[in-house]
Design a protein around this motif. Structure first.
Motif, PDB file in Angstrom:
ATOM      1  N   ALA A  60     -29.604 -13.886  21.661  1.00 13.17           N
ATOM      2  CA  ALA A  60     -28.846 -14.371  20.503  1.00 13.17           C
ATOM      3  C   ALA A  60     -28.770 -15.898  20.481  1.00 13.17           C
ATOM      4  CB  ALA A  60     -27.435 -13.784  20.524  1.00 13.17           C
ATOM      5  N   GLY A  61     -29.553 -16.550  21.307  1.00 12.41           N
ATOM      6  CA  GLY A  61     -29.456 -17.993  21.455  1.00 12.41           C
ATOM      7  C   GLY A  61     -30.354 -18.782  20.524  1.00 12.41           C
ATOM      8  N   GLN A  62     -30.390 -20.075  20.776  1.00  8.81           N
ATOM      9  CA  GLN A  62     -31.118 -21.012  19.913  1.00  8.81           C
ATOM     10  C   GLN A  62     -32.633 -20.957  20.069  1.00  8.81           C
ATOM     11  OE1 GLN A  62     -30.694 -25.214  20.982  1.00  8.81           O
ATOM     12  NE2 GLN A  62     -29.846 -24.600  22.961  1.00  8.81           N
ATOM     13  N   PHE A  63     -33.141 -20.226  21.075  1.00  9.27           N
ATOM     14  CA  PHE A  63     -34.581 -20.152  21.307  1.00  9.27           C
ATOM     15  C   PHE A  63     -35.152 -18.786  20.926  1.00  9.27           C
ATOM     16  CE2 PHE A  63     -32.994 -23.533  24.054  1.00  9.27           C
ATOM     17  CZ  PHE A  63     -33.775 -24.579  23.601  1.00  9.27           C
ATOM     18  N   LYS A  64     -34.453 -18.104  20.028  1.00 13.36           N
ATOM     19  CA  LYS A  64     -34.910 -16.813  19.484  1.00 13.36           C
ATOM     20  C   LYS A  64     -34.608 -16.838  17.997  1.00 13.36           C
ATOM     21  CE  LYS A  64     -35.850 -12.204  20.158  1.00 13.36           C
ATOM     22  NZ  LYS A  64     -36.191 -11.777  18.844  1.00 13.36           N
ATOM     23  N   ASP A  65     -35.647 -16.602  17.177  1.00 12.04           N
ATOM     24  CA  ASP A  65     -35.488 -16.609  15.727  1.00 12.04           C
ATOM     25  C   ASP A  65     -36.491 -15.627  15.128  1.00 12.04           C
ATOM     26  OD1 ASP A  65     -35.033 -17.209  13.056  1.00 12.04           O
ATOM     27  OD2 ASP A  65     -36.126 -19.104  13.117  1.00 12.04           O
ATOM     28  N   ARG A  66     -35.987 -14.540  14.585  1.00 14.58           N
ATOM     29  CA  ARG A  66     -36.834 -13.483  14.020  1.00 14.58           C
ATOM     30  C   ARG A  66     -37.832 -13.000  15.071  1.00 14.58           C
ATOM     31  NH1 ARG A  66     -38.964 -17.062   9.590  1.00 14.58           N
ATOM     32  NH2 ARG A  66     -38.339 -18.501  11.198  1.00 14.58           N
ATOM     33  N   ASP A  67     -39.142 -13.177  14.840  1.00 19.32           N
ATOM     34  CA  ASP A  67     -40.151 -12.771  15.818  1.00 19.32           C
ATOM     35  C   ASP A  67     -40.587 -13.931  16.711  1.00 19.32           C
ATOM     36  OD1 ASP A  67     -41.535 -14.167  13.856  1.00 19.32           O
ATOM     37  OD2 ASP A  67     -43.148 -12.711  13.669  1.00 19.32           O
ATOM     38  N   LEU A  68     -39.916 -15.067  16.619  1.00 22.90           N
ATOM     39  CA  LEU A  68     -40.201 -16.223  17.471  1.00 22.90           C
ATOM     40  C   LEU A  68     -39.288 -16.188  18.693  1.00 22.90           C
ATOM     41  CD1 LEU A  68     -40.303 -19.096  14.821  1.00 22.90           C
ATOM     42  CD2 LEU A  68     -42.256 -17.906  15.828  1.00 22.90           C
ATOM     43  N   ALA A  81     -39.277 -16.997  32.343  1.00 22.09           N
ATOM     44  CA  ALA A  81     -38.323 -16.724  31.267  1.00 22.09           C
ATOM     45  C   ALA A  81     -39.077 -16.032  30.143  1.00 22.09           C
ATOM     46  CB  ALA A  81     -37.698 -18.022  30.758  1.00 22.09           C
ATOM     47  N   HIS A  82     -38.367 -15.144  29.431  1.00 23.33           N
ATOM     48  CA  HIS A  82     -38.998 -14.452  28.296  1.00 23.33           C
ATOM     49  C   HIS A  82     -37.916 -14.033  27.307  1.00 23.33           C
ATOM     50  CE1 HIS A  82     -41.614 -11.850  25.987  1.00 23.33           C
ATOM     51  NE2 HIS A  82     -42.635 -12.355  26.657  1.00 23.33           N
ATOM     52  N   GLY A  83     -37.912 -14.651  26.154  1.00 32.33           N
ATOM     53  CA  GLY A  83     -36.871 -14.431  25.168  1.00 32.33           C
ATOM     54  C   GLY A  83     -36.926 -13.119  24.426  1.00 32.33           C
ATOM     55  N   ALA A  84     -37.984 -12.332  24.597  1.00 31.05           N
ATOM     56  CA  ALA A  84     -38.072 -11.058  23.887  1.00 31.05           C
ATOM     57  C   ALA A  84     -38.039  -9.853  24.813  1.00 31.05           C
ATOM     58  CB  ALA A  84     -39.342 -11.003  23.043  1.00 31.05           C
ATOM     59  N   ASN A  85     -38.385 -10.049  26.091  1.00 33.38           N
ATOM     60  CA  ASN A  85     -38.465  -8.905  26.997  1.00 33.38           C
ATOM     61  C   ASN A  85     -38.090  -9.332  28.412  1.00 33.38           C
ATOM     62  OD1 ASN A  85     -39.091  -6.623  28.477  1.00 33.38           O
ATOM     63  ND2 ASN A  85     -41.116  -6.346  27.578  1.00 33.38           N
ATOM     64  N   ALA A  86     -36.836  -9.175  28.775  1.00 33.00           N
ATOM     65  CA  ALA A  86     -36.346  -9.578  30.098  1.00 33.00           C
ATOM     66  C   ALA A  86     -37.020  -8.802  31.224  1.00 33.00           C
ATOM     67  CB  ALA A  86     -34.830  -9.384  30.168  1.00 33.00           C
ATOM     68  N   LYS A  87     -37.589  -7.636  30.932  1.00 29.82           N
ATOM     69  CA  LYS A  87     -38.273  -6.841  31.958  1.00 29.82           C
ATOM     70  C   LYS A  87     -39.532  -7.536  32.481  1.00 29.82           C
ATOM     71  CE  LYS A  87     -36.600  -2.444  30.202  1.00 29.82           C
ATOM     72  NZ  LYS A  87     -36.958  -1.201  29.525  1.00 29.82           N
ATOM     73  N   LEU A  88     -40.040  -8.508  31.730  1.00 30.08           N
ATOM     74  CA  LEU A  88     -41.234  -9.240  32.166  1.00 30.08           C
ATOM     75  C   LEU A  88     -40.908 -10.364  33.154  1.00 30.08           C
ATOM     76  CD1 LEU A  88     -43.238  -9.507  28.826  1.00 30.08           C
ATOM     77  CD2 LEU A  88     -43.714  -8.027  30.786  1.00 30.08           C
ATOM     78  N   ILE A  89     -39.655 -10.778  33.229  1.00 26.21           N
ATOM     79  CA  ILE A  89     -39.278 -11.880  34.121  1.00 26.21           C
ATOM     80  C   ILE A  89     -39.570 -11.476  35.562  1.00 26.21           C
ATOM     81  CG2 ILE A  89     -37.378 -13.332  34.933  1.00 26.21           C
ATOM     82  CD1 ILE A  89     -36.127 -12.883  32.101  1.00 26.21           C
ATOM     83  N   GLY A  90     -40.300 -12.355  36.262  1.00 24.26           N
ATOM     84  CA  GLY A  90     -40.682 -12.100  37.641  1.00 24.26           C
ATOM     85  C   GLY A  90     -42.025 -11.399  37.791  1.00 24.26           C
ATOM     86  N   LYS A  91     -42.586 -10.919  36.697  1.00 25.97           N
ATOM     87  CA  LYS A  91     -43.871 -10.204  36.741  1.00 25.97           C
ATOM     88  C   LYS A  91     -45.029 -11.193  36.775  1.00 25.97           C
ATOM     89  CE  LYS A  91     -42.085  -6.070  35.874  1.00 25.97           C
ATOM     90  NZ  LYS A  91     -41.921  -5.054  36.824  1.00 25.97           N
ATOM     91  N   ASP A  92     -46.085 -10.799  37.474  1.00 23.40           N
ATOM     92  CA  ASP A  92     -47.323 -11.580  37.532  1.00 23.40           C
ATOM     93  C   ASP A  92     -48.227 -11.103  36.392  1.00 23.40           C
ATOM     94  OD1 ASP A  92     -49.768 -12.763  38.034  1.00 23.40           O
ATOM     95  OD2 ASP A  92     -49.891 -12.092  40.112  1.00 23.40           O
ATOM     96  N   LEU A  93     -48.476 -11.974  35.439  1.00 25.49           N
ATOM     97  CA  LEU A  93     -49.305 -11.630  34.279  1.00 25.49           C
ATOM     98  C   LEU A  93     -50.674 -12.303  34.296  1.00 25.49           C
ATOM     99  CD1 LEU A  93     -46.676 -11.782  31.378  1.00 25.49           C
ATOM    100  CD2 LEU A  93     -47.242  -9.875  32.890  1.00 25.49           C
ATOM    101  N   GLY A 148     -44.091 -21.632  26.049  1.00 26.16           N
ATOM    102  CA  GLY A 148     -44.806 -21.190  24.858  1.00 26.16           C
ATOM    103  C   GLY A 148     -43.953 -20.460  23.855  1.00 26.16           C
ATOM    104  N   CYS A 149     -44.499 -20.395  22.640  1.00 22.33           N
ATOM    105  CA  CYS A 149     -43.896 -19.622  21.550  1.00 22.33           C
ATOM    106  C   CYS A 149     -45.039 -19.288  20.599  1.00 22.33           C
ATOM    107  CB  CYS A 149     -42.815 -20.424  20.829  1.00 22.33           C
ATOM    108  SG  CYS A 149     -42.050 -19.538  19.452  1.00 22.33           S
ATOM    109  N   GLY A 150     -45.117 -18.033  20.197  1.00 22.77           N
ATOM    110  CA  GLY A 150     -46.224 -17.619  19.354  1.00 22.77           C
ATOM    111  C   GLY A 150     -45.794 -17.091  18.000  1.00 22.77           C
ATOM    112  N   VAL A 151     -46.788 -17.003  17.117  1.00 19.02           N
ATOM    113  CA  VAL A 151     -46.582 -16.444  15.788  1.00 19.02           C
ATOM    114  C   VAL A 151     -47.496 -15.247  15.600  1.00 19.02           C
ATOM    115  CG1 VAL A 151     -45.813 -18.589  14.710  1.00 19.02           C
ATOM    116  CG2 VAL A 151     -48.229 -18.075  14.757  1.00 19.02           C
ATOM    117  N   TYR A 152     -46.948 -14.228  14.989  1.00 21.36           N
ATOM    118  CA  TYR A 152     -47.733 -13.044  14.671  1.00 21.36           C
ATOM    119  C   TYR A 152     -48.378 -13.258  13.315  1.00 21.36           C
ATOM    120  CZ  TYR A 152     -45.479 -10.973  18.656  1.00 21.36           C
ATOM    121  OH  TYR A 152     -45.065 -10.725  19.929  1.00 21.36           O
ATOM    122  N   LYS A 153     -49.640 -12.853  13.207  1.00 24.61           N
ATOM    123  CA  LYS A 153     -50.406 -13.118  11.978  1.00 24.61           C
ATOM    124  C   LYS A 153     -50.313 -11.963  11.010  1.00 24.61           C
ATOM    125  CE  LYS A 153     -53.612 -16.115  14.326  1.00 24.61           C
ATOM    126  NZ  LYS A 153     -54.990 -16.412  14.595  1.00 24.61           N
TER     127      LYS A 153
END
Length: 153
Positions: A60-68, A81-93, A148-153
């Motif tokens: 709900a913070g300032q670094f989350k807006d719609r799909d951003l 850090a991951h603003g959309a999926n906390a389950k990814l924090i700590g994972k090796d991607l 990073g921050c991405g946009v969906y097309k």
């Protein structure tokens, strides 16, 4: 009554098209993603990783807006850090592939290391639609991480 509803509908459409930052389909824009990364980089540098990552993870913070949303990956591929999926924090991607078998995270990290910033295209689940969609992510290097921050097309 019908005329009032019609007028309200037209007003809502006009407002949606003219309010800055509102994409017609509720999606963030490339300019908004770039601005969010720049704000996140400034925040990280001013407040340090612990406070910044907590802010980036806040749904709900300032670094989350719609799909951003903002994310941070270290140069070993580990999510900080991951603003959309906390389950990814700590994972090796590092060796994560997208739907087209592209090692997009490795490419993103390599580009951050060599150029300092850039854009990468890949496919990723949209947190709003839940579908795998084409995405472009803007990122900048900060020490041994990328923000990073991405946009969906």
């Amino acid at each position: 009554m019908k005329q009032l509803l019609k007028s309200m509908s037209v007003a809502a459409c006009v407002l949606a098209l003219h309010v800055p930052g509102w994409a017609a389909d509720g999606r963030g824009t490339a300019a908004e993603a770039t601005a969010m990364v720049q704000r996140a980089v400034e925040y990280l540098k001013a407040n340090g990783p612990a406070k910044a990552y907590a802010a980036f993870n806040d749904q709900a913070g300032q670094f989350k807006d719609r799909d951003l949303y903002v994310f941070v990956i270290d140069f070993n591929g580990k999510v900080q850090a991951h603003g959309a999926n906390a389950k990814l924090i700590g994972k090796d991607l590092m060796n994560l592939k997208d739907a087209d078998d592209k090692f997009f995270m490795k490419e993103m990290i390599d580009t951050a290391k060599t150029k300092g910033k850039g854009w990468i295209d890949y496919k990723w689940p949209n947190p709003v639609s839940k579908a795998i969609e084409s995405k472009s992510t803007y990122f900048e290097k900060v020490d041994d991480t990328l923000v990073g921050c991405g946009v969906y097309k």
